[in-house]
Scaffold this active site. Structure first.
Site, PDB file in Angstrom:
ATOM      1  N   ASP A   1       0.783  -1.314   0.196  1.00 19.40           N
ATOM      2  CA  ASP A   1       0.031  -0.066  -0.014  1.00 19.40           C
ATOM      3  C   ASP A   1       0.958   1.124  -0.082  1.00 19.40           C
ATOM      4  OD1 ASP A   1       0.875  -0.158   2.500  1.00 19.40           O
ATOM      5  OD2 ASP A   1      -0.836   0.540   3.426  1.00 19.40           O
ATOM      6  N   GLU A   2       2.125   0.934  -0.338  1.00 17.54           N
ATOM      7  CA  GLU A   2       2.920   2.272  -0.158  1.00 17.54           C
ATOM      8  C   GLU A   2       4.013   2.210  -1.400  1.00 17.54           C
ATOM      9  OE1 GLU A   2       4.692   2.385   3.506  1.00 17.54           O
ATOM     10  OE2 GLU A   2       6.410   3.665   2.731  1.00 17.54           O
TER      11      GLU A   2
HETATM   12 MG   LIG Z   1      -0.960   2.922   4.443  1.00 21.71          MG
END
Ligand SMILES: [Mg+2]
Length: 424
Positions: free
Chosen positions: A121-122
């Site tokens: 998520d990054e």
């Molecule tokens: Mg995050």
């Protein structure tokens, strides 16, 4: 899910000069929880906690759940006490990975291929080559945020700056669902309004050490001078890194991540050798390098292959597939040295000083059978290395080794590859 401190006063307009601000850090908000809500819309607005089971920890929590004081790495049992009416769901990494891949391909990948994926998520993005088409970094950030929200029902926060350090600190302070541009001329001012822990890599024990020297904030850090910092931390290298960070300086580049089938490292010896200790030392370094690459890319490997080249220039390889995938040198290295002995027809318990039956010219390892690490990424901290922290009860040795190796990754990222190695 980040537990890095953020301060409300930082979430403001810092100006609009985007010159040189070509690094974006994108971090999706409460990613696992947001994805669960996306496929179960009836959960919208409810506290959603990912991580069930008596022995598990919280992997993610929706912002509604965070209001109850729930955060990542907290025992799920504790989270249930804090929020008995919360919706507790098991981790479904396959689903999160699938959605992550789609978002990266269908949105981020439309902007540039200069993307360094840090976890599901990054990521960091270098948009310097995309400006002609897109206009400005903030136009890119705004477009990506809109697309991800409308197509996947996930919000993301974006930090825009001239380097990775400030971009990451900016996205942290933009959360949730925000975007923060820090003009280059204001980098130092921005980081100096933060608490010590606002700098990624400063953890509790480094913070304690600095506190003992009257250094309580990034501004104090900037004022202290490297000599004081070296005395406080006991390390010139750490002191130098801290001094640079306190001025918002970071020379690391965005290193594009490309999916690979294997990750390897090998070296040719300066002189051919029959000394097993020399070969083992090299295999250990190679395992360390491979494991570090795996962790950086969020991967784990099932199969380890040792490769040897002999003085007659012939090659030999031998592979071993492990029961469980790994990303630590402490797991890879014992397999590598066992494979070395097996390849040369030596007994498994042959002592280290037994001469090898063949002269070795080159040795190396490669890890394959790669999958994405299903563990939640934990921000590696510098101070794990400076001060061995007590492991919470129940933590396994491999989890502790992984933490230690992650701390080394942080040191290496900051100070170069040769800066630290693990004594296995
Ligand atoms: Mg995050």
């Amino acid at each position: 899910m980040s537990t890095a401190p953020r301060i409300e006063a930082a979430k403001r307009d810092w100006g609009h000069d985007e010159t040189g601000c070509t690094v974006l850090h994108i971090d999706m908000d409460a990613f696992y929880a947001s994805l669960e809500v996306a496929r179960h819309p009836e959960l919208r607005g409810r506290p959603v906690i990912i991580g069930t089971g008596p022995r598990s920890v919280v992997s993610a929590a929706s912002y509604e759940a965070r209001r109850y004081g729930i955060n990542s790495a907290m025992a799920s049992a504790r989270a249930r006490q804090l929020c008995p009416d919360g919706v507790f769901l098991p981790v479904d990494m396959r689903y999160y990975r699938t959605m992550s891949r789609r978002i990266f391909q269908e949105v981020f990948g439309q902007v540039t291929d200069r993307i360094e994926k840090v976890s599901v998520d990054e990521c960091y993005m270098d948009v310097s080559g995309a400006l002609l088409r897109w206009g400005s970094p903030s136009a890119i950030g705004a477009w990506m945020r809109r697309e991800v929200a409308s197509r996947y029902h996930v919000t993301c926060s974006v930090g825009i700056a001239a380097n990775k350090l400030v971009a990451k600190m900016a996205s942290t302070n933009a959360k949730p669902d925000g975007m923060l541009l820090i003009p280059k001329a204001r980098h130092a001012e921005f980081v100096q309004m933060m608490p010590l822990r606002g700098i990624p890599g400063i953890g509790p024990s480094l913070e304690r050490r600095l506190n003992a020297w009257g250094i309580d904030s990034v501004a104090d850090l900037a004022a202290a001078g490297e000599d004081t910092l070296a005395q406080a931390t006991g390390s010139r290298t750490v002191a130098h890194g801290l001094a640079l960070a306190s001025h918002g300086i970071d020379g690391r580049e965005v290193v594009p991540y490309t999916p690979e089938k294997s990750v390897g490292a090998e070296r040719t010896f300066d002189a051919d050798t029959t000394d097993m200790r020399v070969v083992n030392a090299l295999l250990r370094r190679c395992c360390d390098e491979v494991a570090s690459t795996l962790r950086r890319r969020g991967l784990v490997a099932r199969t380890l292959t040792v490769k040897l080249r002999f003085d007659d220039l012939r090659y030999a390889t031998k592979a071993h597939t492990m029961d469980r995938a790994t990303d630590t040198a402490s797991t890879l290295y014992p397999q590598a040295t066992a494979l070395l002995r097996a390849m040369l027809g030596m007994p498994a318990d042959a002592p280290d000083d037994t001469p090898l039956p063949k002269r070795i010219r080159l040795a190396g390892v490669s890890a394959s059978g790669l999958g994405e690490a299903s563990v939640t990424a934990v921000q590696p901290s510098l101070d794990d290395l400076l001060e061995e922290s007590q492991a919470p009860t129940g933590e396994t040795r491999s989890a502790r080794m992984r933490d230690a190796e992650q701390a080394l990754d942080a040191i290496r990222r900051r100070y170069g590859k040769g800066a630290a190695s693990l004594g296995l």
